[in-house]
Every structure is written in C-alpha cells, then in structure tokens.
Write an enzyme that holds these catalytic residues in place. Structure first.
Site, mmCIF file in Angstrom:
data_model
loop_
_atom_site.group_PDB
_atom_site.id
_atom_site.type_symbol
_atom_site.label_atom_id
_atom_site.label_comp_id
_atom_site.label_asym_id
_atom_site.label_seq_id
_atom_site.Cartn_x
_atom_site.Cartn_y
_atom_site.Cartn_z
ATOM 1 N N CYS A 239 0.831 -1.210 0.000
ATOM 2 C CA CYS A 239 0.000 0.000 0.000
ATOM 3 C C CYS A 239 0.866 1.262 0.000
ATOM 4 O O CYS A 239 1.303 1.726 1.061
ATOM 5 C CB CYS A 239 -0.932 -0.003 1.208
ATOM 6 S SG CYS A 239 -1.990 1.449 1.276
ATOM 7 N N CYS B 66 -0.600 4.119 2.015
ATOM 8 C CA CYS B 66 -0.460 4.006 3.483
ATOM 9 C C CYS B 66 0.981 4.268 3.942
ATOM 10 O O CYS B 66 1.204 4.903 4.963
ATOM 11 C CB CYS B 66 -0.844 2.610 3.963
ATOM 12 S SG CYS B 66 -2.251 1.871 3.156
ATOM 13 N N ASP B 67 1.940 3.740 3.198
ATOM 14 C CA ASP B 67 3.312 3.692 3.711
ATOM 15 C C ASP B 67 4.300 4.629 3.014
ATOM 16 O O ASP B 67 5.438 4.756 3.467
ATOM 17 C CB ASP B 67 3.854 2.245 3.598
ATOM 18 C CG ASP B 67 3.016 1.269 4.406
ATOM 19 O OD1 ASP B 67 2.421 1.713 5.406
ATOM 20 O OD2 ASP B 67 2.949 0.090 4.037
#
Ligand code: NAP
Length: 313
Positions: free
Chosen positions: A137, A140-141
C-alpha cells in the site's frame, strides 16, 4: 436471533458496487443492510486521485468519494454496519449469515460485492520483509520513504499510480515490470515518462528481497537474459493486481478458475436469490463506474426476486 436481524436484501461489501446496490435496494422499497467491514470503502480508499468517475470536475480523492457514497446510502435508509460477514449458508432461504460481531442475520436476497484483495508475489523473502520495507500500500506507507529510493513492482494502473504517488516522498522510484510494455493507461504512462524521479525497469522480476532487519535491496532477474542485478532500495511496493474475495462462498457458488463469481449477464450467481457485482465478478473492466453499474443491476434483480418471496411481519 430477532427478526430485526432479517433484511430483504443484504449487501456484503462497501466499494462502489456495494453502496450502489444498497442505494437501489432501499430506493426500491426493500429493507436493506450493508456489511462494509471495519474500514468501509474498499480499494478506492487507497486511490489518491480519481478523474474518471463522472460528476467531479476536479479529481476526487478515493476516500472522499467513498465517504460520500456511504453517507448517501445511510441517508436513504440502508443500515451500514462496520462489520464483516464471516460465514454464509446459502443452502436454503432465507440465507443465513454470521457477522464478525457474532450476530446471525438472514436475507431473502444477497448481493456479493466483496471486491478483490491485493496480490502478493508469494515468495519467502517478500513475507520476511513485509512491514520492514515491503508493502502492498503506497498510499499508506509512502510517507515513510521521504528522501529514499524505492521500487514498485507491476505494470498496471495501480503500479503506475503508486509510482507517481511515491515521487512525492522518495528521491527515486524504480518501476519494475516483467514485460517491455506497460499495461497502465496511456495517460498514466505519459505522466510516468515525464517524471524525472521515475526510472522504468522493463523485463525484470524480483527474485529476492534482501537486507538485515530492514529491506536494503531487491535482486532482480532479467526475464530475457536470465542475468541478475541488485537494486539498492529501502522500500518495495507490490502492485501486481488483485484476487477476488470469494472465500466466503467457495463451494457454494460457481466460481471460475481464478476464483471470480460466475454470473449471468443480469448479475445472478449460481444460487437463486444471490447476485454479485463489482470486482468479485468482473474479470475484464474492474472500474469503479462499472462496479457501480453492476451494483445497480444486482439490486434491481434482487428487488424483482424478492417480489416472489413470502412477506414477513
Ligand atoms: P492489473 O491491471 O491486473 O495489472 C497487474 C500488473 O502486475 C500487470 O502489469 C502484470 O503484468 C503485473 N503482474 C501480475 N502478476 C505478476 C507477477 N507475479 N510478477 C510480476 N508482475 C506481475 O492490476 P491493477 O494495476 O491493480 O489494476 C486493476 C484494475 O483496476 C485495472 O482494470 C485498472 O485499470 C484499474 N485501476 C484503475 C485506476 C484508475 O483508473 N485511476 C487505478 C488503479 C487501478 P502483465 O502486464 O505482464 O500482465
């Protein structure tokens, strides 16, 4: 179980297919509940900019679009539960469902809009470095890779979008693709090619993720020559497509060889009263707008189906 846990139509899944199905179900006069999981919104929660969903002059953030769909669904009277369905018995009607909260629910008609889950390469070193440099992701990261070099694996729209997103943080983004042509849309390819931080690495696949406690490199193999090389990166983002989320109905519904629910052209699955919409049955288009259209079809078919079901008090 109380009769409050019975709905004429239950929708499982909270992407565009699920919300559209629930909207049409309640507007068609049915009692409807949608099980959306802990974080309703589906795959679009991880998409930064959507500019091909009609109705938005400017690009819309995936999470914002899904919030709007959820609020619209609730305003129209569908119950949206932030729970998952953990088991489903489709052997008789009403269909019996058990939620992650431990409750039993029943439905006269069921719409499966469970979408698809991101795929992984499935190698031991990928598993070892998950959360330590290997991620599924970018949204997300990505933030954690400010000023660092990263790789994205894949050649589709997701990989292209991830690579472009990561250029906001990373100093360099390698897009590693197993062929010499990207699958991503023309527009995304143009953006990639004009971004000085992106380097396209064609004809290569990751052979092994390397490092001590954290990822420090990926050994790539050239699929044409067999030669290997090491790419020093702190992050590797896997974006190689998705697998349909059909675990719940395996053995109960007809699935194709890749696990997609087989439907007729009216979204009906192989058990009467069960319909499927979106990426869980779409082997070709996998677009939000197509999923929404399929959700609409599924709800209209489910409404027609429950006309013939015995009425409850
Ligand atoms: P996808 O289109 O299926 O692309 C997957 C990519 O991963 C392909 O390039 C494939 O290579 C590669 N791949 C698959 N297995 C691999 C493996 N084991 N090792 C290395 N590479 C592998 O999946 P996606 O990019 O997630 O997109 C899914 C759908 O969502 C598509 O229809 C896409 O258009 C849509 N989408 C749209 C947007 C948008 O419009 N903004 C954003 C994201 C996704 P090959 O090319 O060789 O098969």
């Amino acid at each position: 179980m109380t009769d409050q846990n019975h709905y004429e139509i239950i929708v499982i899944g909270s992407g565009p297919a699920g919300f559209t199905a629930a909207i049409y179900a309640v507007r068609g006069g049915a009692s409807a509940a949608l099980f959306g999981g802990m974080a309703p919104g589906g795959q679009l929660l991880q998409t930064m900019e959507i500019e091909n969903y009609p109705g938005f002059t400017d690009p819309v953030v995936g999470a914002d679009l899904m919030q709007k769909m959820m609020k619209q669904t609730q305003r129209l009277g569908a119950r949206v539960l932030q729970e998952s369905i953990v088991s489903a018995d489709l052997s008789s009607r009403p269909f019996k469902l058990k939620s992650s909260g431990g409750q039993q629910y029943t439905a006269d008609a069921l719409i499966l809009a469970t979408g698809a889950q991101a795929r992984w390469l499935g190698t031991p070193s990928e598993e070892k470095f998950k959360g330590k440099g290997v991620s599924g992701c970018a949204t997300c990261d990505g933030f954690f890779y400010r000023g660092k070099e990263v790789a994205v694996i894949g050649g589709g729209d997701s990989a292209a979008e991830d690579a472009l997103f990561l250029t906001k943080f990373a100093s360099k983004v390698y897009l590693v693709h197993r062929r010499d042509k990207l699958r991503a849309s023309f527009r995304l390819q143009e953006k990639l090619k004009s971004n000085p931080k992106v380097e396209l690495v064609y004809d290569h696949v990751p052979e092994e993720f390397l490092g001590d406690a954290k990822l420090s490199a990926v050994r790539l193999k050239n699929v044409k020559t067999g030669e290997t090389r090491e790419l020093a990166v702190s992050g590797a983002f896997i974006a190689i497509g998705h697998t349909p989320a059909t675990e719940l109905v395996k053995g109960q519904l007809k699935l194709d060889e890749d696990g997609y629910i087989v439907t007729d052209d009216r979204t009906a699955a192989s058990v009467d009263g069960v319909y499927a919409a979106g990426d869980v049955m779409d082997t070709r288009y996998k677009q939000a707008v197509v999923a929404a259209g399929a959700g609409c079809k599924a709800a209209l078919e489910a409404l027609a189906f429950i006309e013939g079901c015995p009425k409850r008090a």
